[in-house]
Design a protein around this motif. Structure first.
Motif, PDB file in Angstrom:
ATOM      1  N   ARG A  42     -11.593  -3.260   6.084  1.00 45.49           N
ATOM      2  CA  ARG A  42     -10.829  -2.097   5.625  1.00 45.49           C
ATOM      3  C   ARG A  42      -9.746  -2.586   4.671  1.00 45.49           C
ATOM      4  NH1 ARG A  42     -11.232   2.933   6.944  1.00 45.49           N
ATOM      5  NH2 ARG A  42      -9.532   4.394   6.512  1.00 45.49           N
ATOM      6  N   HIS A  43     -10.112  -2.689   3.415  1.00 42.35           N
ATOM      7  CA  HIS A  43      -9.240  -3.272   2.403  1.00 42.35           C
ATOM      8  C   HIS A  43      -8.414  -2.195   1.705  1.00 42.35           C
ATOM      9  CE1 HIS A  43     -12.170  -1.704  -0.425  1.00 42.35           C
ATOM     10  NE2 HIS A  43     -13.112  -2.257   0.336  1.00 42.35           N
ATOM     11  N   CYS A  44      -7.686  -2.612   0.700  1.00 43.62           N
ATOM     12  CA  CYS A  44      -6.745  -1.740  -0.003  1.00 43.62           C
ATOM     13  C   CYS A  44      -7.418  -0.498  -0.586  1.00 43.62           C
ATOM     14  CB  CYS A  44      -6.066  -2.553  -1.107  1.00 43.62           C
ATOM     15  SG  CYS A  44      -4.816  -1.662  -2.027  1.00 43.62           S
ATOM     16  N   ARG A  45      -8.553  -0.674  -1.234  1.00 43.18           N
ATOM     17  CA  ARG A  45      -9.198   0.470  -1.885  1.00 43.18           C
ATOM     18  C   ARG A  45      -9.799   1.436  -0.873  1.00 43.18           C
ATOM     19  NH1 ARG A  45     -12.953   0.100  -6.764  1.00 43.18           N
ATOM     20  NH2 ARG A  45     -14.383  -0.812  -5.241  1.00 43.18           N
ATOM     21  N   ALA A  46     -10.046   0.942   0.372  1.00 39.11           N
ATOM     22  CA  ALA A  46     -10.628   1.806   1.401  1.00 39.11           C
ATOM     23  C   ALA A  46      -9.570   2.603   2.160  1.00 39.11           C
ATOM     24  CB  ALA A  46     -11.438   0.960   2.386  1.00 39.11           C
ATOM     25  N   CYS A  47      -8.300   2.310   1.886  1.00 40.61           N
ATOM     26  CA  CYS A  47      -7.210   3.007   2.568  1.00 40.61           C
ATOM     27  C   CYS A  47      -7.148   4.459   2.074  1.00 40.61           C
ATOM     28  CB  CYS A  47      -5.888   2.292   2.294  1.00 40.61           C
ATOM     29  SG  CYS A  47      -4.450   3.137   2.973  1.00 40.61           S
ATOM     30  N   THR A  48      -7.134   5.415   3.011  1.00 39.28           N
ATOM     31  CA  THR A  48      -7.114   6.842   2.641  1.00 39.28           C
ATOM     32  C   THR A  48      -5.715   7.439   2.694  1.00 39.28           C
ATOM     33  OG1 THR A  48      -7.607   7.430   4.943  1.00 39.28           O
ATOM     34  CG2 THR A  48      -9.483   7.190   3.430  1.00 39.28           C
ATOM     35  N   LEU A  49      -4.735   6.624   3.030  1.00 37.14           N
ATOM     36  CA  LEU A  49      -3.374   7.133   3.158  1.00 37.14           C
ATOM     37  C   LEU A  49      -2.859   7.685   1.832  1.00 37.14           C
ATOM     38  CD1 LEU A  49      -1.356   7.348   5.476  1.00 37.14           C
ATOM     39  CD2 LEU A  49      -0.346   5.195   4.721  1.00 37.14           C
ATOM     40  N   CYS A  50      -3.181   6.991   0.741  1.00 39.45           N
ATOM     41  CA  CYS A  50      -2.732   7.444  -0.582  1.00 39.45           C
ATOM     42  C   CYS A  50      -3.297   8.825  -0.908  1.00 39.45           C
ATOM     43  CB  CYS A  50      -3.160   6.449  -1.655  1.00 39.45           C
ATOM     44  SG  CYS A  50      -2.357   4.850  -1.528  1.00 39.45           S
ATOM     45  N   ALA A  51      -4.601   8.995  -0.649  1.00 40.36           N
ATOM     46  CA  ALA A  51      -5.245  10.275  -0.957  1.00 40.36           C
ATOM     47  C   ALA A  51      -4.649  11.401  -0.115  1.00 40.36           C
ATOM     48  CB  ALA A  51      -6.745  10.173  -0.722  1.00 40.36           C
ATOM     49  N   ASN A  52      -4.334  11.104   1.153  1.00 41.69           N
ATOM     50  CA  ASN A  52      -3.748  12.121   2.029  1.00 41.69           C
ATOM     51  C   ASN A  52      -2.417  12.640   1.503  1.00 41.69           C
ATOM     52  OD1 ASN A  52      -4.904  10.290   4.921  1.00 41.69           O
ATOM     53  ND2 ASN A  52      -5.908  11.980   3.866  1.00 41.69           N
ATOM     54  N   LEU A  53      -1.679  11.762   0.814  1.00 40.96           N
ATOM     55  CA  LEU A  53      -0.343  12.144   0.334  1.00 40.96           C
ATOM     56  C   LEU A  53      -0.295  12.272  -1.186  1.00 40.96           C
ATOM     57  CD1 LEU A  53       1.857   9.940   2.688  1.00 40.96           C
ATOM     58  CD2 LEU A  53       1.269  12.353   2.928  1.00 40.96           C
ATOM     59  N   ASP A  54      -1.473  12.442  -1.797  1.00 39.69           N
ATOM     60  CA  ASP A  54      -1.576  12.679  -3.248  1.00 39.69           C
ATOM     61  C   ASP A  54      -0.977  11.545  -4.082  1.00 39.69           C
ATOM     62  OD1 ASP A  54      -2.724  15.182  -2.678  1.00 39.69           O
ATOM     63  OD2 ASP A  54      -0.740  16.113  -2.530  1.00 39.69           O
ATOM     64  N   GLN A  55      -1.124  10.310  -3.592  1.00 41.43           N
ATOM     65  CA  GLN A  55      -0.638   9.140  -4.340  1.00 41.43           C
ATOM     66  C   GLN A  55      -1.729   8.706  -5.320  1.00 41.43           C
ATOM     67  OE1 GLN A  55       2.377   6.984  -3.868  1.00 41.43           O
ATOM     68  NE2 GLN A  55       1.601   6.372  -5.850  1.00 41.43           N
ATOM     69  N   PRO A  56      -1.469   8.669  -6.635  1.00 43.11           N
ATOM     70  CA  PRO A  56      -2.499   8.255  -7.607  1.00 43.11           C
ATOM     71  C   PRO A  56      -2.961   6.822  -7.342  1.00 43.11           C
ATOM     72  CG  PRO A  56      -0.618   9.269  -8.714  1.00 43.11           C
ATOM     73  CD  PRO A  56      -0.208   9.052  -7.297  1.00 43.11           C
ATOM     74  N   GLU A  57      -4.255   6.587  -7.462  1.00 43.53           N
ATOM     75  CA  GLU A  57      -4.803   5.259  -7.181  1.00 43.53           C
ATOM     76  C   GLU A  57      -4.301   4.210  -8.167  1.00 43.53           C
ATOM     77  OE1 GLU A  57      -9.098   2.948  -6.704  1.00 43.53           O
ATOM     78  OE2 GLU A  57      -9.042   5.102  -7.126  1.00 43.53           O
ATOM     79  N   ASP A  58      -4.030   4.628  -9.421  1.00 43.74           N
ATOM     80  CA  ASP A  58      -3.624   3.633 -10.414  1.00 43.74           C
ATOM     81  C   ASP A  58      -2.275   2.993 -10.074  1.00 43.74           C
ATOM     82  OD1 ASP A  58      -2.113   5.856 -10.897  1.00 43.74           O
ATOM     83  OD2 ASP A  58      -2.467   5.928 -13.064  1.00 43.74           O
ATOM     84  N   VAL A  59      -1.451   3.671  -9.262  1.00 42.89           N
ATOM     85  CA  VAL A  59      -0.188   3.075  -8.822  1.00 42.89           C
ATOM     86  C   VAL A  59      -0.466   1.853  -7.947  1.00 42.89           C
ATOM     87  CG1 VAL A  59       1.935   3.448  -7.505  1.00 42.89           C
ATOM     88  CG2 VAL A  59       1.036   5.270  -8.960  1.00 42.89           C
ATOM     89  N   CYS A  60      -1.479   1.965  -7.080  1.00 43.78           N
ATOM     90  CA  CYS A  60      -1.867   0.833  -6.238  1.00 43.78           C
ATOM     91  C   CYS A  60      -2.463  -0.293  -7.073  1.00 43.78           C
ATOM     92  CB  CYS A  60      -2.878   1.286  -5.183  1.00 43.78           C
ATOM     93  SG  CYS A  60      -2.202   2.449  -3.981  1.00 43.78           S
ATOM     94  N   VAL A  61      -3.230   0.057  -8.096  1.00 42.19           N
ATOM     95  CA  VAL A  61      -3.838  -0.946  -8.974  1.00 42.19           C
ATOM     96  C   VAL A  61      -2.750  -1.766  -9.665  1.00 42.19           C
ATOM     97  CG1 VAL A  61      -5.228  -1.298 -11.044  1.00 42.19           C
ATOM     98  CG2 VAL A  61      -5.940   0.390  -9.339  1.00 42.19           C
ATOM     99  N   VAL A  62      -1.726  -1.088 -10.167  1.00 40.79           N
ATOM    100  CA  VAL A  62      -0.613  -1.774 -10.834  1.00 40.79           C
ATOM    101  C   VAL A  62       0.132  -2.672  -9.848  1.00 40.79           C
ATOM    102  CG1 VAL A  62       1.622  -1.443 -11.959  1.00 40.79           C
ATOM    103  CG2 VAL A  62      -0.321  -0.012 -12.608  1.00 40.79           C
ATOM    104  N   ALA A  63       0.356  -2.175  -8.626  1.00 39.34           N
ATOM    105  CA  ALA A  63       1.069  -2.963  -7.610  1.00 39.34           C
ATOM    106  C   ALA A  63       0.297  -4.230  -7.260  1.00 39.34           C
ATOM    107  CB  ALA A  63       1.298  -2.119  -6.360  1.00 39.34           C
ATOM    108  N   ARG A  64      -1.037  -4.116  -7.145  1.00 36.80           N
ATOM    109  CA  ARG A  64      -1.853  -5.300  -6.849  1.00 36.80           C
ATOM    110  C   ARG A  64      -1.748  -6.326  -7.972  1.00 36.80           C
ATOM    111  NH1 ARG A  64      -5.896  -1.579  -4.982  1.00 36.80           N
ATOM    112  NH2 ARG A  64      -7.072  -1.824  -6.925  1.00 36.80           N
ATOM    113  N   ALA A  65      -1.843  -5.855  -9.213  1.00 38.74           N
ATOM    114  CA  ALA A  65      -1.782  -6.770 -10.358  1.00 38.74           C
ATOM    115  C   ALA A  65      -0.442  -7.499 -10.410  1.00 38.74           C
ATOM    116  CB  ALA A  65      -2.021  -5.995 -11.656  1.00 38.74           C
ATOM    117  N   GLN A  66       0.644  -6.777 -10.153  1.00 35.92           N
ATOM    118  CA  GLN A  66       1.966  -7.413 -10.152  1.00 35.92           C
ATOM    119  C   GLN A  66       2.077  -8.447  -9.035  1.00 35.92           C
ATOM    120  OE1 GLN A  66       4.505  -3.963  -9.847  1.00 35.92           O
ATOM    121  NE2 GLN A  66       4.732  -3.774 -12.072  1.00 35.92           N
TER     122      GLN A  66
END
Length: 425
Positions: A42-66
């Protein structure tokens, strides 16, 4: 090349799968460009918490890259909070200067669930339906005790991050050393900015002390002075990379010459110098320069100072280091000869042949160099400096100092206070 890459990625996949089975934490493995190579658990992209709270996925992508970039800079592992407040670990799979893949482990929860809901989830939304869905998603997130996070991150890097074919433990130490060096340079810059009269000219006297420490085979002193020189270089160049690189190359050449004159293996030193010059031509940012510099300095100092012990060793490095450590007290020719296990007469001839100076002249110059440093301290008067540098009295100190530098100690101090660093000798 493609076959080798496939083999490396196969090893990485096996290591990541094993890590997941042992820890229960999911992992996402991406190429340096960001595209996903493979994933497990159950990795980062499989986490549904962001979708539940309307968090855009690209925010997580940027955080991972940083986080991946920070992991590369700070020794190979980086623990961080994702945009939702959960904890993740980033580590690169790296060779000497290249990253062949980036890994994100997590997310996982390190705090009490109710505290997380109150502090993180409820601060984002008051919608009961969204909070209910978020709570359900939270049930599938692994729990990790806070004291376990650092050991897990370390194990991740050592077992997975080190699978690149060219990986060596030395790379990890060099990257951590580079991080420490950058921190020291940053601290030096901040201190200078706060000084009433910050450095405005390259410290020629410190450079001379550094080269003399090399000639005396005094490694601790050489490393201390080199750090100070690098601080001045980075501060005075204003971060201009081309000027920083030029200054370091100049210092490398001067250091090599001093090492050879002190008796280091000429072929070995020149080969190392030539190799370093070639490598520097392919470095174009400060992070990689600091990483390279740590490795280059380790090799240079190793080549110079890690000499063969025993009867075959040249006794001069040991004698010169002894003189530097004890120059503030009375040292006789006989005492120095004992350090070399030679008769005083033979030692005297050998000393002059190796250094180009008589024993007494060399010792006087050591004391004068020490006195120059003490003259920077305005609270010390001439009699105190004379006593602390091994001279008989103030009169003896003044005569010797003027013979070596061309100036009396008082004139030297006044000229330094007015900013004249480059005083003739």
């Amino acid at each position: 090349m493609a076959a080798q890459k496939n083999e490396e990625f196969g090893v990485i996949r096996d290591c990541v799968d094993s890590f997941h089975r042992v820890t229960g934490l999911g992992a996402l493995v991406c190429a340096p460009e960001g595209n996903v190579l493979f994933e497990t658990g159950r990795h980062c992209r499989a986490c549904t918490l962001c979708a539940n709270l309307d968090q855009p996925e690209d925010v997580c992508v940027v955080a991972r890259a940083q986080a991946w970039r920070e992991a590369e800079r700070f020794g190979g592992k980086y623990i961080y909070a994702c945009p939702m407040g959960l904890t993740c670990i980033a580590t690169p799979v790296q060779t000497e200067l290249d990253v062949i893949a980036d890994i994100t482990v997590g997310p996982f929860l390190m705090v009490d669930e109710e505290d997380f809901v109150t502090c993180e989830l409820e601060s984002r939304t008051q919608d009961e339906e969204k909070l209910r869905a978020a709570r359900e998603s939270l049930q599938s997130i692994p729990r990790v005790a806070p004291e376990q996070a650092e050991p897990i991150a370390r194990q991740l890097f050592l077992s997975v991050g080190g699978t690149g074919k060219s990986f060596r433990i030395g790379d990890l130490l060099a990257r951590q050393g580079a991080s420490s060096l950058m921190g020291s340079l940053s601290d030096f810059t901040e201190r200078e900015k706060q000084e009433e009269n910050p450095a405005s000219a390259y410290p020629i006297l410190i450079e001379r002390d550094f080269l003399e420490a090399i000639a005396a085979y005094d490694r601790a002193r050489a490393e201390e002075l080199l750090n100070e020189l690098l601080g001045h270089i980075f501060f005075l160049t204003g971060g201009d990379f081309s000027r920083i690189r030029a200054r370091i190359l100049e210092l490398l050449v001067l250091s090599s010459r001093a090492a050879i004159e002190a008796g280091a293996d000429e072929t070995q030193i020149l080969a190392l110098c030539e190799e370093c010059v070639g490598q520097m031509g392919s470095i174009y940012d400060v992070d990689k320069l600091c990483y390279w510099l740590i490795g280059a300095l380790k090799r240079f100092f190793g080549c110079l100072f890690d000499r063969v012990s025993g009867a075959e060793q040249n006794p001069m490095p040991r004698v010169l280091a002894y003189l530097r450590r004890n120059s503030a007290r009375r040292i006789t020719l006989e005492e120095a000869a004992e350090q070399a296990h030679l008769s005083p007469s033979y030692f005297s001839r050998m000393f002059r042949a190796r250094t180009g100076k008589t024993f007494s002249d060399y010792l006087t110059r050591l004391r004068v160099e020490h006195a120059k440093r003490l003259l920077k301290q305005p609270e010390l008067d001439m009699a105190q400096i004379a006593a602390q540098t091994g001279f008989y009295d103030q009169s003896h100190f003044t005569r010797a100092f003027k013979n070596v530098t061309g100036y009396t100690p008082g004139v030297f101090r006044r000229r330094r206070e007015r900013g004249f660093d480059e005083l003739k000798e």
